[in-house]
Design a protein around this motif. Sequence first.
Motif, short mmCIF file in Angstrom:
data_model
loop_
_atom_site.label_atom_id
_atom_site.label_comp_id
_atom_site.label_asym_id
_atom_site.label_seq_id
_atom_site.Cartn_x
_atom_site.Cartn_y
_atom_site.Cartn_z
N UNK A 49 -1.47 -3.22 2.47
CA UNK A 49 -3.02 -3.37 2.65
C UNK A 49 -3.61 -4.32 1.61
N UNK A 50 -2.84 -4.01 0.37
CA UNK A 50 -3.48 -4.70 -0.73
C UNK A 50 -3.19 -6.60 -0.36
N UNK A 51 -1.66 -6.77 0.16
CA UNK A 51 -1.36 -8.04 0.31
C UNK A 51 -2.19 -8.74 1.50
N UNK A 52 -2.85 -7.71 2.31
CA UNK A 52 -3.51 -8.49 3.46
C UNK A 52 -5.10 -8.90 3.03
N UNK A 53 -5.46 -8.38 1.66
CA UNK A 53 -6.71 -8.86 1.27
C UNK A 53 -6.58 -10.09 0.06
N UNK A 54 -5.42 -9.86 -0.73
CA UNK A 54 -5.27 -10.76 -1.82
C UNK A 54 -3.88 -11.22 -2.10
N UNK A 55 -3.92 -12.56 -2.72
CA UNK A 55 -2.45 -13.24 -2.86
C UNK A 55 -1.71 -12.32 -3.94
N UNK A 56 -0.39 -12.13 -3.99
CA UNK A 56 0.41 -11.42 -4.83
C UNK A 56 0.18 -11.52 -6.25
N UNK A 57 -0.33 -12.83 -6.46
CA UNK A 57 -0.83 -13.24 -7.88
C UNK A 57 -1.88 -12.42 -8.28
N UNK A 58 -2.75 -12.01 -7.41
CA UNK A 58 -3.80 -11.35 -7.81
C UNK A 58 -3.78 -9.75 -8.03
N UNK A 59 -2.36 -9.42 -7.85
CA UNK A 59 -2.32 -7.94 -7.64
C UNK A 59 -1.33 -7.40 -8.78
N UNK A 60 -1.34 -6.50 -9.31
CA UNK A 60 -0.59 -5.80 -10.19
C UNK A 60 -0.25 -4.36 -9.72
N UNK B 187 -13.48 2.87 4.02
CA UNK B 187 -12.53 3.80 4.80
C UNK B 187 -11.77 3.15 5.56
N UNK B 188 -11.94 2.06 6.25
CA UNK B 188 -11.15 1.62 7.36
C UNK B 188 -10.15 0.64 6.78
N UNK B 189 -10.60 -0.20 5.44
CA UNK B 189 -9.64 -0.80 4.72
C UNK B 189 -8.65 0.00 4.16
N UNK B 190 -8.90 0.98 3.40
CA UNK B 190 -8.09 1.99 2.81
C UNK B 190 -7.04 2.34 3.76
N UNK B 191 -7.43 2.83 4.88
CA UNK B 191 -6.49 3.80 5.92
C UNK B 191 -5.64 2.57 6.68
N UNK B 192 -5.94 1.44 6.55
CA UNK B 192 -5.17 0.32 7.25
C UNK B 192 -5.67 -0.39 8.32
N UNK B 193 -7.10 -0.13 8.65
CA UNK B 193 -7.62 -0.48 9.91
C UNK B 193 -8.04 -2.39 9.64
N UNK B 194 -8.47 -2.83 10.75
CA UNK B 194 -8.70 -4.30 10.73
C UNK B 194 -9.73 -4.79 9.70
N UNK B 195 -10.68 -3.94 9.05
CA UNK B 195 -11.78 -4.41 8.20
C UNK B 195 -10.96 -4.86 6.89
N UNK B 196 -11.61 -5.91 6.22
CA UNK B 196 -11.16 -6.71 5.27
C UNK B 196 -12.11 -6.63 4.00
N UNK B 197 -11.79 -6.72 2.64
CA UNK B 197 -12.63 -6.60 1.67
C UNK B 197 -13.59 -8.09 1.67
N UNK B 198 -14.80 -7.84 1.70
CA UNK B 198 -15.47 -9.12 1.55
C UNK B 198 -16.49 -9.06 0.24
#
Length: 199
Positions: free
Chosen positions: A170-181, A147-158
Amino acid sequence: MSDGFVRLYRRDWTPARVRRRVDSLAATGMVLAYPGTGRITAFDEIGEQVEMFREELLAAMAAVGDKHFTFRYWLEDDPDATVIASVRRVGGDVVVEEYSLDGFGGPVYRKGQDTVIRRLLAEFRATESAIGLIVDRWGPSGEDDQDDIVIGGPARVTVVPELMVLRPDIARRNWASSELVPHGDFLAHDTDGILTLAG
């Protein structure tokens, strides 16, 4: 068996939008009423089934607070298949709709899961106020504060689920651009090719 889920996050959860969601899913064959009897069921806090009328259930969905309101969908083309769903508020104006993939087990689990995931990908694309989508086939990523990740809080994907569709910042906070589509106005991290189900 799978403890997986699909979570669709959105804003503007109004009675009209609740009805639109239920009617849209019904058009795909995912219905509230059991096809054989027309019975509609929700679940109370201890997991006991509670029979409800359609309008009563829609009103309960629309009035949801920060506790889960849990109910059941049926798949018309498979009378033994059921999808347990819940809705709850995640702070302010964001609501998360969660759809369980539990029960689609065995060697053909993907086929069963995909019948549900395909429908929900279409719902996500059609939801103007959507802010994120998560598909986890087995459930371990639920350990993160998604929930916190999706709404833009400080939590990160682990613990990485098979698919996360997030707002670009938010996506770029968790992954490099090369890992995103790209996926519409969002960026997706898709380790399982799930977006191909969107057609």
